[in-house]
Design an enzyme around this catalytic site. Structure first.
Site, PDB file in Angstrom:
ATOM      1  N   GLU A  87       0.858  -1.201   0.000  1.00  0.00           N
ATOM      2  CA  GLU A  87       0.000   0.000   0.000  1.00  0.00           C
ATOM      3  C   GLU A  87       0.883   1.235   0.000  1.00  0.00           C
ATOM      4  O   GLU A  87       0.960   1.967   0.978  1.00  0.00           O
ATOM      5  CB  GLU A  87      -0.937   0.001   1.224  1.00  0.00           C
ATOM      6  CG  GLU A  87      -2.023   1.080   1.149  1.00  0.00           C
ATOM      7  CD  GLU A  87      -2.731   1.321   2.477  1.00  0.00           C
ATOM      8  OE1 GLU A  87      -3.256   0.365   3.066  1.00  0.00           O
ATOM      9  OE2 GLU A  87      -2.747   2.493   2.919  1.00  0.00           O
ATOM     10  N   HIS A 101      -9.134   1.729  -0.511  1.00  0.00           N
ATOM     11  CA  HIS A 101      -8.265   2.526   0.362  1.00  0.00           C
ATOM     12  C   HIS A 101      -9.095   3.637   1.006  1.00  0.00           C
ATOM     13  O   HIS A 101     -10.040   4.137   0.404  1.00  0.00           O
ATOM     14  CB  HIS A 101      -7.112   3.121  -0.460  1.00  0.00           C
ATOM     15  CG  HIS A 101      -6.110   3.856   0.351  1.00  0.00           C
ATOM     16  ND1 HIS A 101      -6.314   5.143   0.801  1.00  0.00           N
ATOM     17  CD2 HIS A 101      -4.903   3.469   0.833  1.00  0.00           C
ATOM     18  CE1 HIS A 101      -5.261   5.519   1.512  1.00  0.00           C
ATOM     19  NE2 HIS A 101      -4.390   4.530   1.549  1.00  0.00           N
ATOM     20  N   ASP A 123       2.631   1.733   4.032  1.00  0.00           N
ATOM     21  CA  ASP A 123       1.887   2.986   3.918  1.00  0.00           C
ATOM     22  C   ASP A 123       2.843   4.161   3.731  1.00  0.00           C
ATOM     23  O   ASP A 123       2.615   5.246   4.245  1.00  0.00           O
ATOM     24  CB  ASP A 123       0.944   3.228   5.117  1.00  0.00           C
ATOM     25  CG  ASP A 123      -0.382   3.852   4.688  1.00  0.00           C
ATOM     26  OD1 ASP A 123      -0.476   4.320   3.535  1.00  0.00           O
ATOM     27  OD2 ASP A 123      -1.319   3.865   5.494  1.00  0.00           O
TER      28      ASP A 123
HETATM   29  C1  1WB Z   1      -3.006   8.057   4.455  1.00  0.00           C
HETATM   30  C2  1WB Z   1      -2.647   8.895   5.467  1.00  0.00           C
HETATM   31  C3  1WB Z   1      -3.348   8.558   3.214  1.00  0.00           C
HETATM   32  C4  1WB Z   1      -2.631  10.251   5.255  1.00  0.00           C
HETATM   33  C5  1WB Z   1      -3.345   9.908   2.999  1.00  0.00           C
HETATM   34  O1  1WB Z   1      -3.696  10.344   1.755  1.00  0.00           O
HETATM   35  C6  1WB Z   1      -2.986  10.777   4.013  1.00  0.00           C
HETATM   36  C7  1WB Z   1      -3.059   6.613   4.713  1.00  0.00           C
HETATM   37  C8  1WB Z   1      -3.636  11.694   1.429  1.00  0.00           C
HETATM   38  O2  1WB Z   1      -2.970   6.228   5.872  1.00  0.00           O
HETATM   39  O3  1WB Z   1      -3.166   5.828   3.784  1.00  0.00           O
HETATM   40  C9  1WB Z   1      -2.244  11.138   6.345  1.00  0.00           C
HETATM   41  O4  1WB Z   1      -2.267  12.359   6.137  1.00  0.00           O
HETATM   42  O5  1WB Z   1      -1.885  10.635   7.407  1.00  0.00           O
HETATM   43 MN    MN Z   2      -2.447   4.362   2.623  1.00  0.00          MN
END
Ligand code: 1WB
Ligand code: MN
Length: 368
Positions: free
Chosen positions: A41, A207, A329
């Site tokens: 991911e 997601h 992540d």
């Molecule tokens: C995720 C986390 C995805 C954040 C995001 O997309 C932002 C995730 C803009 O956990 O997949 C974040 O800001 O922590």
């Molecule tokens: Mn993510």
């Protein structure tokens, strides 16, 4: 490589306790040298994506929803830590992968992908992101694989893009960042997407993104709309809606992947079975099987951003070790701690290999 007998027995007894049959071990490739680590991911972005997102969030300064605030921040300074790492594929990223022994990133356009954009813009950004993704994979086979972005706003076009992603771009699945315009994939207008995903053997990774407007009010304070809480509630709700709509009866070979240790859906496995019976009897939930049966047949989960030994053990015992995959992540969470977590988790070496790479290889048809 075979799982040892003790592992199989403990998985079988736990799943029997949950009222579900253990599935047979799938055929496995044998291990190349050293620990193989496929992270499943891992986020990236493109300049076109950044520009489209910036134009959107800057054009509506009155909107204070979490994702607007977040994207004003991300696009406000592309040299800052997160955007720099989203836009980079071959320098910072490969160096960090090398430093911690990460074999491969399964890349996906970062949340919310193109799902906040106007339909025509979204279709174009998705296609060009998929083209860029295929190009970087071609430059680094063995280091990158990728999930295709689609614009659910235009379902028939999204279905065609899944076909193109599989047959022309050789991508490994599809990512959908939860709701689109506050609608979920159980809505039949999106079923051409499910049909194409099943037909082309492309798993759909659901997601997180910021919760839909219907769920918004209690998520507006205390940073609740973020990955702290709202992301998981939005995404787990999405999966349960999809499951109880009968989508997995219509598309029995469809695979859905949930990150963040399954967004906790399977924590509810016993209660989902128990409490689903009334709704099924009344015909409100048109499903043929129990939730636990769909969870084991149609769901895979990843460990993205959940470095918790107890939750990992529970997931293996409840869903089967074949259904759990590792993820970092990146760049939202650290490579070092994600590798430390999975290197040291108190599981068997056979389980570690399954979770670190074998399950990802099988689920996403990855060439190592
Ligand atoms: C995720 C986390 C995805 C954040 C995001 O997309 C932002 C995730 C803009 O956990 O997949 C974040 O800001 O922590
Ligand atoms: Mn993510």
């Amino acid at each position: 490589m075979e799982l040892d007998r003790r592992t199989l027995l403990s998985a079988a007894s736990a799943t029997a306790a949950a009222g579900i049959a253990a599935s047979a071990a799938p055929a496995m490739a044998t291990a190349p040298q050293g620990q193989v680590r496929i992270a499943t991911e891992e986020a990236f972005s493109t300049m076109e994506h950044m520009k489209a997102m910036k134009a959107l969030v800057d054009s509506q300064p009155e909107v204070t929803r979490f994702d607007y605030k977040l994207w004003r921040m991300i696009t406000g300074d592309l040299k800052a830590y997160t955007p720099a790492r989203l836009l980079d594929l071959e320098k910072l990223r490969l160096a960090e992968m090398d430093e911690y022994g990460v074999t491969m990133h399964l890349l996906s356009l970062t949340s919310p992908g193109v799902q906040m954009l106007a339909p025509d813009v979204a279709v174009g950004v998705a296609q060009s992101a998929n083209d860029e993704l295929a190009e970087v994979i071609a430059r680094h086979p063995g280091r990158f694989a990728g999930l295709a972005t689609v614009a659910p706003q235009v379902p028939e076009q999204a279905a065609k893009e899944i076909e193109r992603a599989k047959t022309k771009l050789k991508l490994n699945g599809v990512i959908i960042n939860s709701h689109t315009d506050n609608e979920y994939l159980d809505n039949k207008k999106y079923w051409p997407i499910l049909e194409a995903a099943e037909a082309y053997d492309m798993p759909i990774y659901i997601h997180p993104r910021t919760p839909s407007d219907q769920m918004r009010a209690p998520m507006d304070d205390y940073n609740m709309g973020s990955a702290f809480w709202g992301y998981g509630i939005e995404t787990s709700t999405h999966f349960v809606r999809l499951m109880m709509s009968g989508a997995f009866d219509r598309f029995p070979k469809l695979t859905v992947v949930l990150g963040h240790m399954g967004e906790a859906v399977h924590f509810w496995i016993w209660r989902l079975d128990y409490m689903s019976k009334a709704g099924i009897q009344r015909g409100e939930t048109p499903v043929k099987m129990l939730p636990s049966e769909y969870l084991r047949r149609n769901l895979r989960i990843t460990t993205s951003g959940q470095e918790n030994d107890a939750a990992l053990r529970y997931s293996i015992d409840t869903l089967g070790v074949w259904n759990v995959m590792w993820a970092i992540d990146y760049p939202y969470q650290g490579t070092k701690s994600a590798v430390h977590f999975m290197d040291n988790a108190p599981i068997t070496e056979a389980e570690r290999d399954a979770i670190y790479w074998q399950n990802a290889q099988r689920t996403f048809n990855i060439n190592l």
